[in-house]
Design a protein around this motif. Structure first.
Motif, PDB file in Angstrom:
ATOM      1  N   ALA A  53       0.854  -1.187   0.000  1.00  0.00           N
ATOM      2  CA  ALA A  53       0.000   0.000   0.000  1.00  0.00           C
ATOM      3  C   ALA A  53       0.887   1.233   0.000  1.00  0.00           C
ATOM      4  O   ALA A  53       1.996   1.222   0.526  1.00  0.00           O
ATOM      5  CB  ALA A  53      -0.892   0.015   1.239  1.00  0.00           C
ATOM      6  N   SER A  54       0.374   2.276  -0.619  1.00  0.00           N
ATOM      7  CA  SER A  54       1.038   3.576  -0.573  1.00  0.00           C
ATOM      8  C   SER A  54      -0.031   4.593  -0.217  1.00  0.00           C
ATOM      9  O   SER A  54      -1.202   4.259  -0.101  1.00  0.00           O
ATOM     10  CB  SER A  54       1.686   3.899  -1.919  1.00  0.00           C
ATOM     11  N   TRP A  55       0.368   5.830  -0.037  1.00  0.00           N
ATOM     12  CA  TRP A  55      -0.622   6.867   0.245  1.00  0.00           C
ATOM     13  C   TRP A  55      -0.444   8.005  -0.737  1.00  0.00           C
ATOM     14  O   TRP A  55       0.615   8.179  -1.321  1.00  0.00           O
ATOM     15  CB  TRP A  55      -0.530   7.348   1.692  1.00  0.00           C
ATOM     16  N   TYR A  56      -1.526   8.729  -0.953  1.00  0.00           N
ATOM     17  CA  TYR A  56      -1.471   9.874  -1.850  1.00  0.00           C
ATOM     18  C   TYR A  56      -2.273  11.006  -1.243  1.00  0.00           C
ATOM     19  O   TYR A  56      -3.076  10.804  -0.359  1.00  0.00           O
ATOM     20  CB  TYR A  56      -1.961   9.509  -3.245  1.00  0.00           C
ATOM     21  N   GLY A  57      -2.016  12.195  -1.686  1.00  0.00           N
ATOM     22  CA  GLY A  57      -2.711  13.337  -1.127  1.00  0.00           C
ATOM     23  C   GLY A  57      -2.131  14.652  -1.553  1.00  0.00           C
ATOM     24  O   GLY A  57      -2.859  15.527  -2.036  1.00  0.00           O
ATOM     25  N   PRO A  58      -0.818  14.842  -1.375  1.00  0.00           N
ATOM     26  CA  PRO A  58      -0.250  16.139  -1.745  1.00  0.00           C
ATOM     27  C   PRO A  58      -0.549  16.458  -3.211  1.00  0.00           C
ATOM     28  O   PRO A  58      -0.301  15.651  -4.091  1.00  0.00           O
ATOM     29  CB  PRO A  58       1.253  15.961  -1.522  1.00  0.00           C
TER      30      PRO A  58
ATOM     31  N   ALA B 160      -4.958  10.387   5.814  1.00  0.00           N
ATOM     32  CA  ALA B 160      -5.545  10.017   7.107  1.00  0.00           C
ATOM     33  C   ALA B 160      -5.595   8.503   7.278  1.00  0.00           C
ATOM     34  O   ALA B 160      -5.306   7.982   8.360  1.00  0.00           O
ATOM     35  CB  ALA B 160      -6.949  10.599   7.235  1.00  0.00           C
ATOM     36  N   SER B 161      -5.938   7.785   6.221  1.00  0.00           N
ATOM     37  CA  SER B 161      -5.994   6.322   6.290  1.00  0.00           C
ATOM     38  C   SER B 161      -4.612   5.737   6.549  1.00  0.00           C
ATOM     39  O   SER B 161      -4.453   4.826   7.358  1.00  0.00           O
ATOM     40  CB  SER B 161      -6.556   5.752   4.981  1.00  0.00           C
ATOM     41  N   ALA B 162      -3.623   6.258   5.844  1.00  0.00           N
ATOM     42  CA  ALA B 162      -2.255   5.772   6.009  1.00  0.00           C
ATOM     43  C   ALA B 162      -1.746   6.044   7.423  1.00  0.00           C
ATOM     44  O   ALA B 162      -1.141   5.169   8.056  1.00  0.00           O
ATOM     45  CB  ALA B 162      -1.346   6.422   4.973  1.00  0.00           C
TER      46      ALA B 162
ATOM     47  N   VAL C 190       1.403   3.959   8.185  1.00  0.00           N
ATOM     48  CA  VAL C 190       2.102   3.877   6.903  1.00  0.00           C
ATOM     49  C   VAL C 190       2.739   5.224   6.593  1.00  0.00           C
ATOM     50  O   VAL C 190       2.060   6.234   6.513  1.00  0.00           O
ATOM     51  CB  VAL C 190       1.144   3.481   5.751  1.00  0.00           C
ATOM     52  N   ALA C 191       4.044   5.212   6.435  1.00  0.00           N
ATOM     53  CA  ALA C 191       4.779   6.410   6.022  1.00  0.00           C
ATOM     54  C   ALA C 191       5.550   6.012   4.774  1.00  0.00           C
ATOM     55  O   ALA C 191       6.597   5.393   4.869  1.00  0.00           O
ATOM     56  CB  ALA C 191       5.718   6.880   7.118  1.00  0.00           C
ATOM     57  N   GLY C 192       5.002   6.287   3.609  1.00  0.00           N
ATOM     58  CA  GLY C 192       5.600   5.831   2.349  1.00  0.00           C
ATOM     59  C   GLY C 192       4.826   4.633   1.850  1.00  0.00           C
ATOM     60  O   GLY C 192       3.716   4.767   1.373  1.00  0.00           O
ATOM     61  N   THR C 193       5.398   3.444   2.015  1.00  0.00           N
ATOM     62  CA  THR C 193       4.712   2.218   1.617  1.00  0.00           C
ATOM     63  C   THR C 193       4.783   1.208   2.750  1.00  0.00           C
ATOM     64  O   THR C 193       5.617   1.320   3.652  1.00  0.00           O
ATOM     65  CB  THR C 193       5.347   1.592   0.353  1.00  0.00           C
ATOM     66  N   ALA C 194       3.887   0.221   2.703  1.00  0.00           N
ATOM     67  CA  ALA C 194       3.876  -0.835   3.700  1.00  0.00           C
ATOM     68  C   ALA C 194       3.174  -2.068   3.147  1.00  0.00           C
ATOM     69  O   ALA C 194       2.305  -1.945   2.267  1.00  0.00           O
ATOM     70  CB  ALA C 194       3.171  -0.380   4.976  1.00  0.00           C
ATOM     71  N   ARG C 195       3.534  -3.229   3.640  1.00  0.00           N
ATOM     72  CA  ARG C 195       2.832  -4.469   3.300  1.00  0.00           C
ATOM     73  C   ARG C 195       1.525  -4.487   4.068  1.00  0.00           C
ATOM     74  O   ARG C 195       1.506  -4.260   5.275  1.00  0.00           O
ATOM     75  CB  ARG C 195       3.660  -5.693   3.666  1.00  0.00           C
TER      76      ARG C 195
END
Length: 133
Positions: free
Chosen positions: A47-52, A115-117, A122-127
């Motif tokens: 998983a990764s996060w997006y937003g900026p 917010a979910s990350a 999760v900071a960046g990516t995670a399993r």
């Protein structure tokens, strides 16, 4: 070679159409297994996060992206689907609502809002493991 070109074209179609490609085309272009519409088994991966840069912009389902909401992007799950995302490293989980398409980076199964990350560390990516609710 042909299948590689076909996958690239399907991925490009999804990007250009903002996630409005047919479900069949999305399923062909996705390299994920398990949590497709109609399946109730789990899925795991990165998983990764997006937003900026996306705050306030339209998501694939037409609503405005809110980096503070518990939402996520998935390639094939129907909009509105609730998914429990569990960080496999620390065991923390969060329930998110699918409201966008993605991720468009190979090897990833879900893109989380900020917010979910943060909720699962999760900071960046995670399993992670996914479970459709």
């Amino acid at each position: 070679m042909v299948s590689t070109i076909r996958r690239a074209l399907v991925a490009l179609t999804v990007i250009v159409l903002g996630g409005f490609a047919t479900p069949e085309a999305q399923a062909r272009g996705a390299r994920t297994h398990g949590v497709h519409a109609g399946h109730h088994q789990g899925q795991s991966g990165v998983a990764s996060w997006y937003g900026p840069g996306f705050q306030g912009r339209r998501t694939a389902n037409g609503e405005r992206f809110n980096t503070h909401a518990l939402t996520a992007a998935h390639r094939t799950l129907p909009f509105g689907t609730k998914v429990r995302v569990t960080n496999r490293l620390n065991g923390r989980s969060v329930v998110v609502r699918i409201n966008d398409r993605g991720p468009f980076v190979g090897g990833r199964v879900i893109d989380l809002s900020n917010a979910s990350a943060r909720a699962i560390g999760v900071a960046g990516t995670a399993r992670v493991s996914l479970a459709r609710l």
